[in-house]
Design a protein around this motif. Structure first.
Motif, PDB file in Angstrom:
ATOM      1  N   VAL A 174       0.990  -1.117  -0.029  1.00  0.00           N
ATOM      2  CA  VAL A 174       0.030   0.136   0.154  1.00  0.00           C
ATOM      3  C   VAL A 174       1.039   1.296  -0.137  1.00  0.00           C
ATOM      4  N   THR A 175       0.433   2.236  -0.620  1.00  0.00           N
ATOM      5  CA  THR A 175       1.147   3.676  -0.353  1.00  0.00           C
ATOM      6  C   THR A 175       0.023   4.552  -0.074  1.00  0.00           C
ATOM      7  N   VAL A 176       0.529   5.384   1.028  1.00  0.00           N
ATOM      8  CA  VAL A 176      -0.393   6.247   1.463  1.00  0.00           C
ATOM      9  C   VAL A 176       0.420   7.720   1.407  1.00  0.00           C
ATOM     10  N   SER A 177      -0.512   8.664   0.880  1.00  0.00           N
ATOM     11  CA  SER A 177       0.005  10.147   1.016  1.00  0.00           C
ATOM     12  C   SER A 177      -0.855  10.905   1.863  1.00  0.00           C
ATOM     13  N   GLN A 178      -0.132  11.544   2.865  1.00  0.00           N
ATOM     14  CA  GLN A 178      -1.067  12.317   3.731  1.00  0.00           C
ATOM     15  C   GLN A 178      -0.292  13.717   3.845  1.00  0.00           C
ATOM     16  N   ALA A 179      -1.397  14.923   3.736  1.00  0.00           N
ATOM     17  CA  ALA A 179      -0.638  16.196   4.228  1.00  0.00           C
ATOM     18  C   ALA A 179      -0.880  16.261   5.717  1.00  0.00           C
ATOM     19  N   ILE A 180       0.375  16.845   6.255  1.00  0.00           N
ATOM     20  CA  ILE A 180       0.295  17.275   7.628  1.00  0.00           C
ATOM     21  C   ILE A 180       0.580  18.888   7.730  1.00  0.00           C
ATOM     22  N   GLY A 181      -0.274  19.578   7.744  1.00  0.00           N
ATOM     23  CA  GLY A 181      -0.142  20.961   7.651  1.00  0.00           C
ATOM     24  C   GLY A 181       0.322  21.296   6.141  1.00  0.00           C
ATOM     25  N   ASN A 195      -5.526  11.526  14.893  1.00  0.00           N
ATOM     26  CA  ASN A 195      -5.584  12.322  15.820  1.00  0.00           C
ATOM     27  C   ASN A 195      -4.836  13.762  15.431  1.00  0.00           C
ATOM     28  N   PHE A 196      -5.261  14.228  14.167  1.00  0.00           N
ATOM     29  CA  PHE A 196      -4.678  15.434  13.641  1.00  0.00           C
ATOM     30  C   PHE A 196      -5.011  16.841  14.913  1.00  0.00           C
ATOM     31  N   LYS A 254      -6.414  19.748  15.329  1.00  0.00           N
ATOM     32  CA  LYS A 254      -7.483  20.619  14.540  1.00  0.00           C
ATOM     33  C   LYS A 254      -7.246  22.198  14.687  1.00  0.00           C
ATOM     34  N   ASN A 255      -6.585  22.516  15.652  1.00  0.00           N
ATOM     35  CA  ASN A 255      -6.230  23.932  15.797  1.00  0.00           C
ATOM     36  C   ASN A 255      -5.084  24.372  14.945  1.00  0.00           C
ATOM     37  N   SER A 256      -3.862  23.661  15.503  1.00  0.00           N
ATOM     38  CA  SER A 256      -2.713  24.037  14.724  1.00  0.00           C
ATOM     39  C   SER A 256      -2.285  23.730  13.357  1.00  0.00           C
ATOM     40  N   LYS A 257      -3.163  22.337  13.123  1.00  0.00           N
ATOM     41  CA  LYS A 257      -3.078  21.529  11.941  1.00  0.00           C
ATOM     42  C   LYS A 257      -1.539  21.281  11.496  1.00  0.00           C
ATOM     43  N   ASP A 258      -0.650  21.441  12.418  1.00  0.00           N
ATOM     44  CA  ASP A 258       0.684  20.854  12.057  1.00  0.00           C
ATOM     45  C   ASP A 258       1.198  19.664  12.596  1.00  0.00           C
ATOM     46  N   LYS A 259       0.300  19.050  13.368  1.00  0.00           N
ATOM     47  CA  LYS A 259       0.759  17.823  13.980  1.00  0.00           C
ATOM     48  C   LYS A 259      -0.162  16.623  13.768  1.00  0.00           C
ATOM     49  N   ALA A 260       0.211  15.326  13.841  1.00  0.00           N
ATOM     50  CA  ALA A 260      -0.747  14.403  13.833  1.00  0.00           C
ATOM     51  C   ALA A 260       0.057  13.096  14.557  1.00  0.00           C
ATOM     52  N   MET A 261      -0.426  11.952  14.865  1.00  0.00           N
ATOM     53  CA  MET A 261       0.002  10.984  15.446  1.00  0.00           C
ATOM     54  C   MET A 261       0.157   9.612  14.292  1.00  0.00           C
ATOM     55  N   LEU A 262       1.225   9.025  14.306  1.00  0.00           N
ATOM     56  CA  LEU A 262       1.455   7.801  13.285  1.00  0.00           C
ATOM     57  C   LEU A 262       1.102   6.724  14.042  1.00  0.00           C
ATOM     58  N   GLU A 263       0.178   5.819  13.803  1.00  0.00           N
ATOM     59  CA  GLU A 263      -0.217   4.803  14.387  1.00  0.00           C
ATOM     60  C   GLU A 263       0.133   3.505  13.801  1.00  0.00           C
ATOM     61  N   MET A 278       1.632   4.352  18.944  1.00  0.00           N
ATOM     62  CA  MET A 278       1.467   5.710  18.343  1.00  0.00           C
ATOM     63  C   MET A 278       2.533   6.791  18.707  1.00  0.00           C
ATOM     64  N   PHE A 279       2.950   7.531  17.754  1.00  0.00           N
ATOM     65  CA  PHE A 279       4.272   8.589  18.065  1.00  0.00           C
ATOM     66  C   PHE A 279       3.742   9.723  17.084  1.00  0.00           C
ATOM     67  N   PRO A 280       4.262  10.954  17.662  1.00  0.00           N
ATOM     68  CA  PRO A 280       3.784  12.311  16.998  1.00  0.00           C
ATOM     69  C   PRO A 280       4.793  12.552  15.773  1.00  0.00           C
ATOM     70  N   ILE A 281       4.100  13.334  14.836  1.00  0.00           N
ATOM     71  CA  ILE A 281       4.918  13.825  13.504  1.00  0.00           C
ATOM     72  C   ILE A 281       4.328  15.377  13.758  1.00  0.00           C
ATOM     73  N   THR A 282       5.211  16.224  13.918  1.00  0.00           N
ATOM     74  CA  THR A 282       4.858  17.532  13.933  1.00  0.00           C
ATOM     75  C   THR A 282       5.735  18.352  12.620  1.00  0.00           C
ATOM     76  N   VAL A 283       4.872  19.134  11.824  1.00  0.00           N
ATOM     77  CA  VAL A 283       5.632  19.964  10.832  1.00  0.00           C
ATOM     78  C   VAL A 283       6.606  20.928  11.254  1.00  0.00           C
ATOM     79  N   MET A 284       7.918  21.114  10.501  1.00  0.00           N
ATOM     80  CA  MET A 284       8.549  22.227  11.175  1.00  0.00           C
ATOM     81  C   MET A 284       8.242  23.473  10.102  1.00  0.00           C
TER      82      MET A 284
END
Length: 177
Positions: free
Chosen positions: A32-39, A149-150, A152-161, A170-176
Motif C-alpha cells: 500500500v502507498t499512503v500520501s497524507q498532508a500534515i499542515g 489524531n490530527f 484541529k487547531n494548529s493543523k501541523d501535527k498528527a500521530m502515526l499509528e 503511536m508517535f507524533p509527527i510535527t511539521v517544521m
C-alpha cells in the motif's frame, strides 16, 4: 495444411500458457502507498500489510529484534519538508522505517539504507526513539499504519499509528514551519 494447423496449435498453446502465468491471485501481504498532508508537509508511506492468519504477533515481529515494520520490502517513509518525528528533528527526504517491538514500548528506527526487507544496516540509522505500546480490545488481523489524531487547531501535527494483533503504537509527527 498440416503445417498451418501445427503452427496455429503452437500459437494457441503459447498464448494460453502466457495467460495462465499472467493471472495471479491476491498478494498475501499487499503493498500500500499512503500520501497524507500534515499542515503544509506531504508524508508518503510505502509498506506491505501482512496478516496474522492464525499466527501470533510475537512470532512475526519478535520482541527485541529489528523488524522491517511490514512484510516483503522494508517500509519507506518520506517527507517533502523537515519534520519532528517522535520528538526528534528529521530532514526532508526518503527513509526506511524499522521497529524493535517490546511489551510496553517499541523502538522506532529511521534509517538511510535503501536495502530490501530484512537487510537492516544499523550504521545507516538517522535516528531512534521509543514509543509506548498499548494493548487494544480489538484484534487487527492485517497490519496497518495510519495517521490519527490530527491537531484541529494548529493543523501541523498528527500521530502515526502502527497497529497489529492487539497492539497499537503511536508517535507524533510535527511539521517544521
Amino acid at each position: 495444411m498440416k503445417k498451418g494447423f501445427i503452427a496455429l496449435a503452437t500459437l494457441f498453446i503459447v498464448f494460453s500458457a502466457n495467460q495462465a502465468l499472467a493471472q495471479r491471485g491476491p498478494a498475501p501481504s499487499p503493498t500500500v502507498t499512503v500520501s497524507q498532508a500534515i499542515g503544509n508537509t506531504e508524508m508518503t508511506l510505502v509498506y506491505s500489510r501482512p496478516s496474522l492468519d492464525g499466527r501470533s504477533l510475537s512470532t512475526l515481529a519478535p520482541n527485541g529484534k529489528v523488524w522491517r515494520t511490514g512484510a516483503n520490502a522494508n517500509t519507506k517513509i518520506s517527507f517533502n519538508k523537515d519534520v519532528m518525528i517522535g520528538g526528534k528533528k528529521l530532514a526532508a527526504g526518503e527513509y526506511s522505517m524499522y521497529t524493535i517491538p517490546g511489551d510496553n514500548e517499541w523502538t522506532v528506527i529511521i534509517n538511510n539504507a535503501k536495502s530490501w526487507g530484512t537487510q537492516y544496516e544499523e550504521s545507516e540509522d538517522v535516528l531512534r526513539f521509543t514509543a509506548k505500546a498499548t494493548k487494544t480490545d480489538k484484534t487487527v488481523e492485517t497490519f496497518y499504519i495510519m495517521m490519527q489524531n490530527f491537531d484541529k487547531n494548529s493543523k501541523d501535527k498528527a500521530m502515526l499509528e502502527l497497529a497489529w494483533g492487539n497492539t497499537s503504537v503511536m508517535f507524533p509527527i510535527t511539521v517544521m514551519n
